[in-house]
Each structure stands twice: as structure tokens, then as C-alpha cells.
Design a protein around this motif. Structure first.
Motif, short mmCIF file in Angstrom:
data_model
loop_
_atom_site.label_atom_id
_atom_site.label_comp_id
_atom_site.label_asym_id
_atom_site.label_seq_id
_atom_site.Cartn_x
_atom_site.Cartn_y
_atom_site.Cartn_z
N ASN A 109 -17.67 -5.74 4.64
CA ASN A 109 -18.56 -5.25 6.31
C ASN A 109 -17.95 -4.37 7.26
O ASN A 109 -18.57 -3.44 7.58
CB ASN A 109 -19.47 -6.11 6.61
N SER A 110 -16.60 -4.53 6.55
CA SER A 110 -15.83 -4.00 8.46
C SER A 110 -15.80 -2.64 7.28
O SER A 110 -15.58 -1.27 8.14
CB SER A 110 -14.61 -4.30 8.17
N ARG A 136 -18.83 0.07 8.02
CA ARG A 136 -18.18 -0.45 9.42
C ARG A 136 -17.65 1.25 9.50
O ARG A 136 -17.59 2.43 10.82
CB ARG A 136 -18.14 -1.25 10.18
N VAL A 164 -8.15 -1.32 6.58
CA VAL A 164 -8.76 -3.18 6.61
C VAL A 164 -8.89 -3.76 5.79
O VAL A 164 -8.67 -4.88 5.33
CB VAL A 164 -10.78 -2.33 6.90
N ILE A 193 -13.55 -3.14 14.86
CA ILE A 193 -13.40 -3.71 14.12
C ILE A 193 -12.98 -4.62 13.41
O ILE A 193 -12.28 -5.66 12.39
CB ILE A 193 -13.40 -2.62 12.69
N ILE A 194 -11.71 -4.19 13.95
CA ILE A 194 -10.46 -5.38 14.09
C ILE A 194 -9.67 -6.27 15.38
O ILE A 194 -10.55 -5.40 15.97
CB ILE A 194 -9.23 -4.95 13.21
N LEU A 232 -10.22 -8.99 11.15
CA LEU A 232 -11.62 -8.63 10.57
C LEU A 232 -11.76 -8.94 11.72
O LEU A 232 -12.24 -10.23 12.06
CB LEU A 232 -11.75 -8.62 9.37
N GLU A 261 -16.13 -9.90 13.55
CA GLU A 261 -17.63 -10.10 12.57
C GLU A 261 -18.03 -11.03 14.19
O GLU A 261 -17.71 -11.83 14.99
CB GLU A 261 -17.40 -11.24 11.44
#
Length: 442
Positions: free
Chosen positions: A351-352, A355, A371, A417-418, A429, A431
Motif C-alpha cells: 500500500n505504501s 501511495r 519504503v 507514508i512513513i 510505515l 497506515e
């Protein structure tokens, strides 16, 4: 144009088929301990053994190496051990299938008349064969690989007679006056195959289990890293100028996830891996693959993303980005299902990355590499490991080959994102919610 054919490690070892083939075997400290245990117990009077270890830990290869060591073809263990087998042995190799062990032995000793297939008659044949070869100064070693398949058959088909034969065979072998050795291999404990039996049958099963000495064969993951170093031996790869800095970075950050082999000597042998990526790949292959089998397949393969084809001009090392790409390509079906214990973490990496690809207009590959690195570190490093900005930036520059790492890390943070957790000094990461949960908890 001529084609160069390279010989590779065979991931599927069969002790009957491969008995007379050449063997490329690397003993580990653990297999040397197993060897010494067999020797010590054998000369104390125990001659029947069960090696218990998970799939792919090298039990079959160990048996083939043992045969060569017995008969002085290759001294894999005798030279390194302070104890050794003084006897040479004639080997009877058997690979178990879902069938009667009584019929397997009857076939091996050429008893074709069904009326003559009995426990006593088969054991007389075994003894007669032993007497014959003992005149040549040899003992008899019976190797039964995949013994569990024979036990599984026995538990569902006439368990009393099948088990009685195994018991009598073990008692014949355990006669300390004779040089007879029986080594079997199992993927789980002997009694695991008796779950569906009656209570009285299970008691008999337990009695027979007592005739065998159980030896643990599971290779610690550290030994797999040792094997990788032995197999690669630096691969004639030139030592990068940043080698010492990368090693110190991993050591100081406490991100190395294994208990042993955090040393310069091992790190050089593992090139072109950086030490961190080698350790994490080893852990991943133990968790998602088949231990030694998967590791050797990786090292000897010339397939896509393998180390044999490593030629990334942007990086000096086979780093965590390469490890991620290799694992995803080769274990996608397992990693993307909820049977994977790390399913949530792998889904978060995916997912990251999506993105990043949707938000970034420049340095997309480099941002995805960072990532992937954070994601693998989240899964495999110890809680004590420090994955702060200094570490992430330095590792990205030295190992991933990203010159503008600081700028990319900042942008990844800005786009959420992080996220950096100051309480445990780790990037992870991000979420989910806009709420800073760590701050709220503090």
C-alpha cells in the motif's frame, strides 16, 4: 555461440537416486554436533536413531555425507571432530513412501514368496546379510529417509504388525555386539504419527519410540547464514570502499537480527550482500521457504533477481530492496494470503509503494526502495534496533545508492507514508488515522 552449463545445487535430494552421485556438502557446527552425538551414543551401545527436523534442513544431504565419511570418500566430519566412527559401513539406503515397512524390507531382501514374508524371516535375512559383509570388516548402516511416511501408513494399516516389525528391527540393531546402525529421519516427533490410534496402540507406539534415540536436527537460522557465507565466500566480489562504514552502521544501530556472525570475516564472505540484507533474507527463507533448501536454491540459481545475476549499477550491494523484490517475486502466493503470519506488514509495504507511485513525481524508485527497507526492518529486526533518521539516511546512501536520501525521507514523512516513533527510535510505515497515536499515548 557456445553455452556454458553450470552445475547447481539440487534442491531435491533422494538418498537412493543420488547415492553414487557427486556431493557438494557443507557441514555446519550443528551437523558436526549431530555427528558427534551419533558417534558417542553408538559406542555406548545405542545403534538406532531418529533425526528430527523441519522440511528442508538438510537431513537427506547429511545422510549422503555420512556415507561418504564412513567410507573415507570425503571426510566431512571425521577431520573436524574429536570423535569419529572407527568402523566402515555398507549402506542400505531406503526412502520411505506411504507403504508397509515390512513389504519394503521383504522387497530389499528379495523375499518374493508371500508365504515367507514374516517379521522373523526378514530379520534373519538382515542378519545373514550383516554376517556376510562383516567378514569383509564392514558394519551395516540402514538409512531410512522420510521415515514418517512409513509410520503414517503403519498408523492406518495394521499398526500392530507394522509396529512390531519396527520394534524388532530396532532391537536387532541395538545389539551392541554387532556393528549395525539404523538412522531414520522425521519431520516431527515419533509420537506425532499416532494421534488416531487407540490408547493401547498409542502405548505400544510409545514403547517402540523408546527403542530409538531422538536427535534434534533443526538448523538454527544463524547456521543458515554460516552456510550462505561458506557457499558464497565473497564470490570474488571486490570489497566496496563503504564496506567498513556499512558494517559499523549495522553494528551500532543494533539492527542485525541474529545472535551470531556479526563480524567482519562473515560480512566479507557474504558479499555482494550487505550484512543486514543477508541476515534478513536468511530469516525470510526460514520463515517463508524451506530453510537450507531455499537458501541453496537462491545462491545457486541464475534466475531473475537472484544474486548470480546481480548487476545493479546504482548500488554496490545486494541490499534490502533486492531482498524484497526477490521474496515478492518468488513467494508472492504465500506473502499475499492471510496464512502468512506477516500478511499485515506485507500489505502495508504494498500500500505504501502504491501511495509513493501516486504522489511522487520524481525519485519514485528511490522512495520505493526506502519504503521496502523500512517494511522489511519492521518485520525482521529486534525491538532494540535503532531505525532513526541517521541510520536510514546512511544506509540509503551507502547500500541503496540514494544520494538525496534525506530529501526523500522528509517527503515521505510529509505525505505521511512513513512515521517516526521517538519513543522506540524507529521509522515505520504509516497506515490509517491522522491522529499521532504515539503522541496521544504519551
Amino acid at each position: 555461440m557456445s553455452t556454458i552449463v553450470k552445475s547447481y545445487y539440487n534442491p531435491s535430494v533422494n538418498i537412493e537416486r543420488d547415492f553414487n552421485k557427486s556431493l557438494s556438502y557443507l557441514p555446519t557446527p550443528n551437523t558436526e554436533l549431530v555427528y558427534r552425538e551419533l558417534v558417542n551414543q553408538y559406542y555406548r551401545g545405542t545403534h538406532a536413531f531418529t533425526l528430527v527436523g523441519a522440511y528442508g534442513t538438510g537431513k537427506s544431504s547429511f545422510l549422503l555425507a555420512l556415507e561418504r565419511d564412513f567410507n573415507k570418500k570425503e571426510l566431512y566430519f571425521s577431520l573436524s571432530s574429536n570423535v569419529k566412527f572407527n568402523d566402515s559401513f555398507e549402506i542400505l539406503p531406503i526412502v520411505g513412501n506411504y507403504e508397509s515397512i515390512i513389504e519394503v524390507f521383504a522387497d530389499r531382501f528379495i523375499i518374493k514368496d508371500e508365504n515367507k514374508i514374516s517379521v522373523s524371516n526378514i530379520l534373519r535375512k538382515v542378519q545373514a546379510y550383516y554376517k556376510k559383509i562383516s567378514k569383509k570388516g564392514k558394519g551395516l548402516a540402514i538409512f531410512i529417509d522420510e521415515f514418517g511416511k512409513l509410520l503414517e501408513y503403519a498408523s492406518y494399516n495394521n499398526p500392530e504388525s507394522e509396529l512390531y516389525f519396527i520394534q524388532q528391527l530396532a532391537e536387532l540393531v541395538n545389539n551392541s555386539d554387532e556393528n549395525i546402525l539404523l538412522i531414520t529421519t522425521l519431520h516431527q516427533g515419533f509420537n506425532s504419527y499416532s494421534r488416531d490410534l487407540t490408547k493401547s496402540q498409542q502405548q505400544e507406539w510409545d514403547k517402540v519410540r523408546g527403542r530409538f534415540s531422538e536427535v534434534n536436527f533443526n538448523e538454527p537460522v544463524e547456521q543458515l547464514l554460516f552456510l550462505a557465507g561458506q557457499k558464497l565466500k565473497g564470490n570474488n566480489y571486490p570489497t566496496p570502499p563503504s564496506f567498513r562504514r556499512v558494517f559499523n552502521l549495522v553494528e551500532d544501530s543494533k539492527t542485525f537480527p541474529l545472535k551470531d556472525y556479526l563480524d567482519i570475516y562473515t560480512a566479507k564472505r557474504l558479499l555482494p550482500f550487505d550484512l543486514l540484507s543477508a541476515a534478513i533474507l536468511t530469516l525470510a527463507l526460514q520463515r517463508y521457504g524451506q530453510n537450507q533448501r531455499s537458501l541453496f536454491s537462491f545462491i545457486d540459481s541464475n534466475s531473475y533477481l537472484s544474486i548470480e545475476n546481480f548487476n545493479d549499477k546504482s548500488a554496490q550491494y545486494y541490499n534490502l530492496t533486492h531482498v524484497y523484490d526477490y521474496l515478492l517475486f518468488n513467494y508472492y502466493s504465500h506473502l499475499s494470503t492471510k496464512y502468512n503470519p506477516d500478511y499485515v506488514q506485507w500489505a502495508a509495504i504494498k500500500n505504501s509503494i502504491e501511495r509513493v507511485e501516486g504522489i511522487f513525481e520524481q525519485s519514485i524508485i528511490q522512495a520505493c526502495s526506502i519504503v521496502k527497507t523500512i517494511g522489511l526492518l519492521q518485520i525482521f529486526t529486534h525491538k532494540a534496533g535503532k531505525i532513526d533518521k541517521a541510520f536510514l539516511s546512511e544506509y540509503s546512501k551507502l547500500s541503496l545508492g540514494i544520494d538525496n536520501a534525506d530529501e526523500i525521507i522528509l517527503r515521505l514523512e510529509q505525505h505521511k507514508i512513513i512515521l517516526y516513533s521517538s519513543y522506540n527510535q524507529k521509522y515505520r510505515l504509516f497506515e490509517g488515522t491522522d491522529i499521532n497515536i504515539e503522541l496521544a499515548i504519551d
